[in-house]
Design a protein around this motif. Structure first.
Motif, PDB file in Angstrom:
ATOM      1  N   ALA A   1       0.971  -1.140   0.057  1.00 57.30           N
ATOM      2  CA  ALA A   1      -0.033  -0.115  -0.254  1.00 57.30           C
ATOM      3  C   ALA A   1       0.955   1.184  -0.016  1.00 57.30           C
ATOM      4  O   ALA A   1       0.559   2.307  -0.759  1.00 57.30           O
ATOM      5  CB  ALA A   1      -0.928  -0.193   1.340  1.00 57.30           C
ATOM      6  N   ALA A   2       2.110   1.207   1.122  1.00 55.73           N
ATOM      7  CA  ALA A   2       2.689   2.238   0.938  1.00 55.73           C
ATOM      8  C   ALA A   2       3.491   2.583  -0.534  1.00 55.73           C
ATOM      9  O   ALA A   2       3.777   3.606  -1.107  1.00 55.73           O
ATOM     10  CB  ALA A   2       3.753   2.127   1.793  1.00 55.73           C
ATOM     11  N   GLY A   3       4.053   1.335  -1.057  1.00 51.11           N
ATOM     12  CA  GLY A   3       4.820   1.299  -2.317  1.00 51.11           C
ATOM     13  C   GLY A   3       3.642   1.749  -3.438  1.00 51.11           C
ATOM     14  O   GLY A   3       4.149   2.436  -4.377  1.00 51.11           O
ATOM     15  N   MET A   4       2.348   1.359  -3.588  1.00 49.63           N
ATOM     16  CA  MET A   4       1.527   1.992  -4.441  1.00 49.63           C
ATOM     17  C   MET A   4       1.556   3.572  -4.226  1.00 49.63           C
ATOM     18  O   MET A   4       1.511   4.377  -5.404  1.00 49.63           O
ATOM     19  CB  MET A   4       0.320   1.313  -4.592  1.00 49.63           C
ATOM     20  CG  MET A   4       0.232  -0.345  -5.109  1.00 49.63           C
ATOM     21  SD  MET A   4      -1.499  -0.925  -5.309  1.00 49.63           S
ATOM     22  CE  MET A   4      -1.584  -1.743  -3.631  1.00 49.63           C
ATOM     23  N   ILE A   5       1.365   4.231  -3.263  1.00 49.64           N
ATOM     24  CA  ILE A   5       1.310   5.502  -3.045  1.00 49.64           C
ATOM     25  C   ILE A   5       2.670   6.157  -3.645  1.00 49.64           C
ATOM     26  O   ILE A   5       2.274   7.094  -4.263  1.00 49.64           O
ATOM     27  CB  ILE A   5       1.052   6.044  -1.637  1.00 49.64           C
ATOM     28  CG1 ILE A   5      -0.045   5.627  -0.930  1.00 49.64           C
ATOM     29  CG2 ILE A   5       1.474   7.383  -1.438  1.00 49.64           C
ATOM     30  CD1 ILE A   5      -0.100   5.935   0.527  1.00 49.64           C
ATOM     31  N   MET A   6       3.765   5.770  -3.341  1.00 53.98           N
ATOM     32  CA  MET A   6       4.707   6.220  -3.762  1.00 53.98           C
ATOM     33  C   MET A   6       5.086   6.049  -5.306  1.00 53.98           C
ATOM     34  O   MET A   6       5.479   6.923  -6.244  1.00 53.98           O
ATOM     35  CB  MET A   6       6.111   5.578  -3.230  1.00 53.98           C
ATOM     36  CG  MET A   6       6.277   5.928  -1.688  1.00 53.98           C
ATOM     37  SD  MET A   6       7.627   5.355  -0.819  1.00 53.98           S
ATOM     38  CE  MET A   6       6.969   4.275   0.338  1.00 53.98           C
ATOM     39  N   GLU A   7       4.473   4.943  -5.922  1.00 54.12           N
ATOM     40  CA  GLU A   7       4.682   4.558  -7.350  1.00 54.12           C
ATOM     41  C   GLU A   7       3.579   5.266  -8.137  1.00 54.12           C
ATOM     42  O   GLU A   7       3.957   5.544  -9.220  1.00 54.12           O
ATOM     43  CB  GLU A   7       4.835   3.086  -7.688  1.00 54.12           C
ATOM     44  CG  GLU A   7       6.027   2.502  -7.225  1.00 54.12           C
ATOM     45  CD  GLU A   7       6.284   0.959  -7.212  1.00 54.12           C
ATOM     46  OE1 GLU A   7       5.704   0.351  -8.060  1.00 54.12           O
ATOM     47  OE2 GLU A   7       7.152   0.289  -6.182  1.00 54.12           O
ATOM     48  N   ALA A   8       2.496   5.541  -7.305  1.00 51.11           N
ATOM     49  CA  ALA A   8       1.474   6.459  -8.136  1.00 51.11           C
ATOM     50  C   ALA A   8       1.981   7.675  -8.273  1.00 51.11           C
ATOM     51  O   ALA A   8       1.805   8.616  -9.182  1.00 51.11           O
ATOM     52  CB  ALA A   8       0.115   6.323  -7.198  1.00 51.11           C
ATOM     53  N   TRP A   9       2.803   8.327  -7.219  1.00 48.67           N
ATOM     54  CA  TRP A   9       3.472   9.382  -7.106  1.00 48.67           C
ATOM     55  C   TRP A   9       4.503   9.917  -8.335  1.00 48.67           C
ATOM     56  O   TRP A   9       4.488  10.661  -9.005  1.00 48.67           O
ATOM     57  CB  TRP A   9       3.919   9.862  -5.842  1.00 48.67           C
ATOM     58  CG  TRP A   9       4.547  11.322  -5.555  1.00 48.67           C
ATOM     59  CD1 TRP A   9       3.752  12.380  -5.035  1.00 48.67           C
ATOM     60  CD2 TRP A   9       5.647  11.789  -5.929  1.00 48.67           C
ATOM     61  NE1 TRP A   9       4.272  13.487  -5.025  1.00 48.67           N
ATOM     62  CE2 TRP A   9       5.638  13.359  -5.680  1.00 48.67           C
ATOM     63  CE3 TRP A   9       6.954  11.345  -6.456  1.00 48.67           C
ATOM     64  CZ2 TRP A   9       6.662  14.148  -5.953  1.00 48.67           C
ATOM     65  CZ3 TRP A   9       8.213  12.205  -6.592  1.00 48.67           C
ATOM     66  CH2 TRP A   9       7.983  13.488  -6.172  1.00 48.67           C
ATOM     67  N   ILE A  10       5.265   8.626  -8.432  1.00 49.13           N
ATOM     68  CA  ILE A  10       6.285   8.699  -9.453  1.00 49.13           C
ATOM     69  C   ILE A  10       5.388   8.653 -10.880  1.00 49.13           C
ATOM     70  O   ILE A  10       6.060   9.265 -11.730  1.00 49.13           O
ATOM     71  CB  ILE A  10       7.187   7.534  -9.520  1.00 49.13           C
ATOM     72  CG1 ILE A  10       8.104   7.522  -8.186  1.00 49.13           C
ATOM     73  CG2 ILE A  10       7.990   7.313 -10.755  1.00 49.13           C
ATOM     74  CD1 ILE A  10       8.788   6.418  -7.968  1.00 49.13           C
ATOM     75  N   SER A  11       4.309   7.865 -10.900  1.00 45.76           N
ATOM     76  CA  SER A  11       3.363   7.965 -11.979  1.00 45.76           C
ATOM     77  C   SER A  11       3.208   9.051 -12.630  1.00 45.76           C
ATOM     78  O   SER A  11       2.629   9.749 -13.921  1.00 45.76           O
ATOM     79  CB  SER A  11       2.322   7.041 -12.043  1.00 45.76           C
ATOM     80  OG  SER A  11       2.577   5.741 -11.730  1.00 45.76           O
ATOM     81  N   TYR A  12       2.646  10.065 -11.672  1.00 41.38           N
ATOM     82  CA  TYR A  12       2.219  11.273 -11.767  1.00 41.38           C
ATOM     83  C   TYR A  12       3.357  12.336 -12.108  1.00 41.38           C
ATOM     84  O   TYR A  12       3.396  13.045 -13.018  1.00 41.38           O
ATOM     85  CB  TYR A  12       1.665  12.110 -10.296  1.00 41.38           C
ATOM     86  CG  TYR A  12       1.412  13.436 -10.177  1.00 41.38           C
ATOM     87  CD1 TYR A  12       1.065  14.312 -10.964  1.00 41.38           C
ATOM     88  CD2 TYR A  12       1.927  14.112  -9.125  1.00 41.38           C
ATOM     89  CE1 TYR A  12       0.824  15.768 -10.829  1.00 41.38           C
ATOM     90  CE2 TYR A  12       2.308  15.326  -8.910  1.00 41.38           C
ATOM     91  CZ  TYR A  12       1.386  15.995  -9.726  1.00 41.38           C
ATOM     92  OH  TYR A  12       1.382  17.522  -9.618  1.00 41.38           O
ATOM     93  N   GLN A  13       4.698  11.958 -11.395  1.00 44.49           N
ATOM     94  CA  GLN A  13       5.721  12.796 -11.900  1.00 44.49           C
ATOM     95  C   GLN A  13       6.313  12.471 -13.391  1.00 44.49           C
ATOM     96  O   GLN A  13       6.793  13.256 -14.255  1.00 44.49           O
ATOM     97  CB  GLN A  13       6.905  12.484 -10.958  1.00 44.49           C
ATOM     98  CG  GLN A  13       6.569  13.085  -9.545  1.00 44.49           C
ATOM     99  CD  GLN A  13       6.454  14.335  -9.449  1.00 44.49           C
ATOM    100  OE1 GLN A  13       7.472  15.155  -9.877  1.00 44.49           O
ATOM    101  NE2 GLN A  13       5.514  14.957  -8.619  1.00 44.49           N
ATOM    102  N   LEU A  14       6.566  11.243 -13.682  1.00 44.72           N
ATOM    103  CA  LEU A  14       7.121  10.463 -14.716  1.00 44.72           C
ATOM    104  C   LEU A  14       6.160  10.202 -16.047  1.00 44.72           C
ATOM    105  O   LEU A  14       6.337  10.249 -17.280  1.00 44.72           O
ATOM    106  CB  LEU A  14       8.112   9.518 -14.616  1.00 44.72           C
ATOM    107  CG  LEU A  14       9.175   9.723 -13.608  1.00 44.72           C
ATOM    108  CD1 LEU A  14       9.957   8.576 -13.550  1.00 44.72           C
ATOM    109  CD2 LEU A  14       9.816  11.012 -13.992  1.00 44.72           C
ATOM    110  N   ALA A  15       4.875   9.713 -15.590  1.00 42.71           N
ATOM    111  CA  ALA A  15       3.942   9.257 -16.520  1.00 42.71           C
ATOM    112  C   ALA A  15       2.619  10.248 -16.675  1.00 42.71           C
ATOM    113  O   ALA A  15       3.043  11.405 -16.440  1.00 42.71           O
ATOM    114  CB  ALA A  15       3.414   7.881 -16.455  1.00 42.71           C
ATOM    115  N   THR A  16       1.688   9.547 -17.194  1.00 44.91           N
ATOM    116  CA  THR A  16       0.564  10.528 -17.500  1.00 44.91           C
ATOM    117  C   THR A  16      -0.426  10.640 -16.343  1.00 44.91           C
ATOM    118  O   THR A  16      -1.820  11.266 -16.691  1.00 44.91           O
ATOM    119  CB  THR A  16      -0.183  10.119 -18.775  1.00 44.91           C
ATOM    120  OG1 THR A  16      -0.636   8.739 -18.726  1.00 44.91           O
ATOM    121  CG2 THR A  16       0.706  10.221 -19.904  1.00 44.91           C
ATOM    122  N   LEU A  17      -0.390   9.882 -15.104  1.00 46.45           N
ATOM    123  CA  LEU A  17      -1.327   9.879 -14.062  1.00 46.45           C
ATOM    124  C   LEU A  17      -1.519  11.425 -13.571  1.00 46.45           C
ATOM    125  O   LEU A  17      -0.668  12.029 -13.306  1.00 46.45           O
ATOM    126  CB  LEU A  17      -0.805   9.108 -12.964  1.00 46.45           C
ATOM    127  CG  LEU A  17      -2.021   8.854 -11.853  1.00 46.45           C
ATOM    128  CD1 LEU A  17      -2.820   7.838 -12.504  1.00 46.45           C
ATOM    129  CD2 LEU A  17      -1.189   8.353 -10.735  1.00 46.45           C
TER     130      LEU A  17
END
Lengths: 357, 357
Positions: free
Chosen positions: A260-276
């Motif tokens: 769950a913590a990992g998904m928050i961080m990787e969603a944040w990276i998705s927002y930074q680097l991808a199109t989320l």
């Protein structure tokens, strides 16, 4: 209910009944060896014990928990199988959570070069995740699941009555994978899941098959994780590292809590680097924080976390491989992020501690 | 020469050349990890070293011999792979005899749930036996090959120039499997083989492909040893037990030497229980004695030998499973013999000691 699509995964939902064991008997195995841990022996074995009427029956118990998911425990299990006269024509019945399913499936798959095995997953995590896809193995060299094989059970029986035996924290841990399946592949499901706040009133008979079905379709398309199956790794690059790190500390973290913590961080990276989008990111962040709270990741642990990520099975070469989100319901595999971005994701996550107080 | 029949076994005979490594390069692995033992590093690696020009190359050496074919050695190899940064897209190159091929293939097949591997067998035994059929594993609990998996290499390169590096005793050991292949499946070949007395003048470029071909056909028909593949176990029920027993004594016995003794005893049982004629039995007995001499099997070892045979992978239930000969060139699988017959076979074999003095 059996899933409607014919495929190599023989997954059956519903009560484990005598009829299911009659099917097993029809396969005429020379014996049955049942793997349990201390918990499933006490809480789950009673539900099926009356059906275990094979004249050659061996029950092998191991200590529960990730700390015991290693080659040392495997050696105890193999030895007991040899002592108990288990032969190639026996079938293993694996009754337990993810740790027991992964480890006993590996033990069965390597005993005398492999005997058949059947999985009866007893935790939500095992039912929606470990039981589909043939990933078996143990931790080694302080790396999660770093040794193992791909091998499919002859059948998986998913009976949600076992979930009643679980503590709430264990249910919540498994639920992280249910959320993940929605986030990577089914935006509609993600919409419905966000309405779930109280995990004691969920209708598992609907939610589990839907979640299993997402994973099953992904795995059927890519059994050996060459491509689309990597989408299931969302949240797991950082999440696994955190899980491994906390394993060696006093503070125990469940798999789903780390993920769950990992998904928050990787969603944040998705927002930074991808199109989320930022709004989709915020929905993800707030839902996970609401359900799972927050863990502080000490700066002093960063080097070890990066060493763990660098040694992740998912990497080729030395780059750290991520699965990110293009949007809810659509994953992007084989994405890469350097240490600065990853560190900023962890620091951003740490900054959320106040918000949950 | 590549075998004419298209099948899943990519076995190539002849010199290991740059062209072969060019093919390997075309597969674009992220790295190559080469497994050698002390002997093959010294004697065999020089023949291929100049072709090992992958920019990410890791050479891992282990101690040679059956006594090191265990989980302890595997753990050293896995650790070195993790330390060396081996990833899922690497390929393992296994350069060695049967012990190294079995063990390093198992190590590769379980590292991060399996990486590809290539076999370059360097002993006669490995070339005609271990390299075909996907049996991988290690000894455990004092039982030979009791843990492992079935898994096929991407290719097997059989180059008989490596045999020049072997002591005569090692060649003779491997030759026992060549004889076995003829006895179970090719009476004409058995006739030709009996003319071979001096193993230093054999034309291996003919004999090895013929022998590999017998095994390959058997294994293609029955990859998981449910039926006809068991014919390859001729000589191995008693032979394996003897080999395991001698492993714990001062007197070292090579695999082929144990199997040669096992084949005399199991041919004798074939004469007692099946249709092998006394004259065919005597030809088998005298040929093996001429090449392999005689080992005395002490009465005091019988209990341990029977315990080993009872725990053999080949058994279902508690009966001891044999492959016998109906006649030279035709095997009978799933035959059973009780302790009195087996003991009389061992005593008969012991009585042959005088004949060879």
């Amino acid at each position: 209910m059996t899933l409607p699509v014919a495929d190599k995964y023989n997954i059956e939902f519903g009560d484990v009944t005598r009829a299911k064991f009659d099917w097993l008997k029809s396969k005429e195995y020379a014996g049955w060896v049942v793997f349990v841990d201390t918990n499933t022996r006490r809480d789950c074995l009673p539900l099926i014990e009356k059906f275990l009427d094979h004249p050659r029956l061996l029950i092998i118990e191991c200590a529960p928990g990730e700390l015991n998911k290693n080659l040392g425990t495997c050696q105890e299990l193999w030895s007991q199988m040899f002592d108990g006269g288990v032969g190639r024509r026996w079938c293993a019945i694996c009754l337990g959570g993810g740790v027991l399913e992964d480890m006993s499936g590996f033990v069965a798959s390597t005993f005398k070069r492999g005997i058949d095995f059947l999985q009866i997953p007893t935790t939500l995590l095992a039912q929606v995740d470990s039981s589909v896809g043939g990933k078996l193995g143990v931790d080694f060299y302080e790396l999660k699941n770093s040794l193992g094989v791909f091998n499919d059970p002859i059948a998986v029986w998913i009976d949600h009555r076992f979930l009643r035996t679980l503590p709430a924290r264990e249910i919540r841990s498994g639920f992280a994978e249910v959320i993940k399946h929605a986030l990577i592949a089914d935006a509609g499901q993600w919409g419905r899941i966000q309405k779930i706040i109280d995990l004691t009133v969920v209708d598992w008979s609907e939610l589990i098959p839907a979640s299993v079905n997402i994973k099953r379709e992904v795995v059927l398309e890519d059994p050996f994780e060459r491509g689309v199956r990597k989408s299931l790794n969302f949240g797991h690059t950082i999440g696994h590292a955190i899980e491994s790190y906390f394993l060696e500390t006093e503070q125990r973290l469940f798999h789903g809590e780390a993920i769950a913590a990992g998904m928050i961080m990787e969603a944040w990276i998705s927002y930074q680097l991808a199109t989320l989008t930022v709004s989709d990111y915020q929905l993800i962040e707030s839902y996970f924080l609401k359900l799972y709270g927050h863990q502080v990741i000490l700066e002093s642990s960063f080097d070890q976390l990066f060493a763990l990520m660098a040694n992740d099975k998912k990497n080729d070469d030395h780059r750290i491989n991520f699965t990110l989100l293009a949007e809810p319901g659509r994953a992007l595999i084989n994405q890469f992020a350097g240490r600065p971005v990853i560190e900023s994701a962890i620091r951003h996550y740490n900054s959320l501690a106040v918000a949950t107080e």
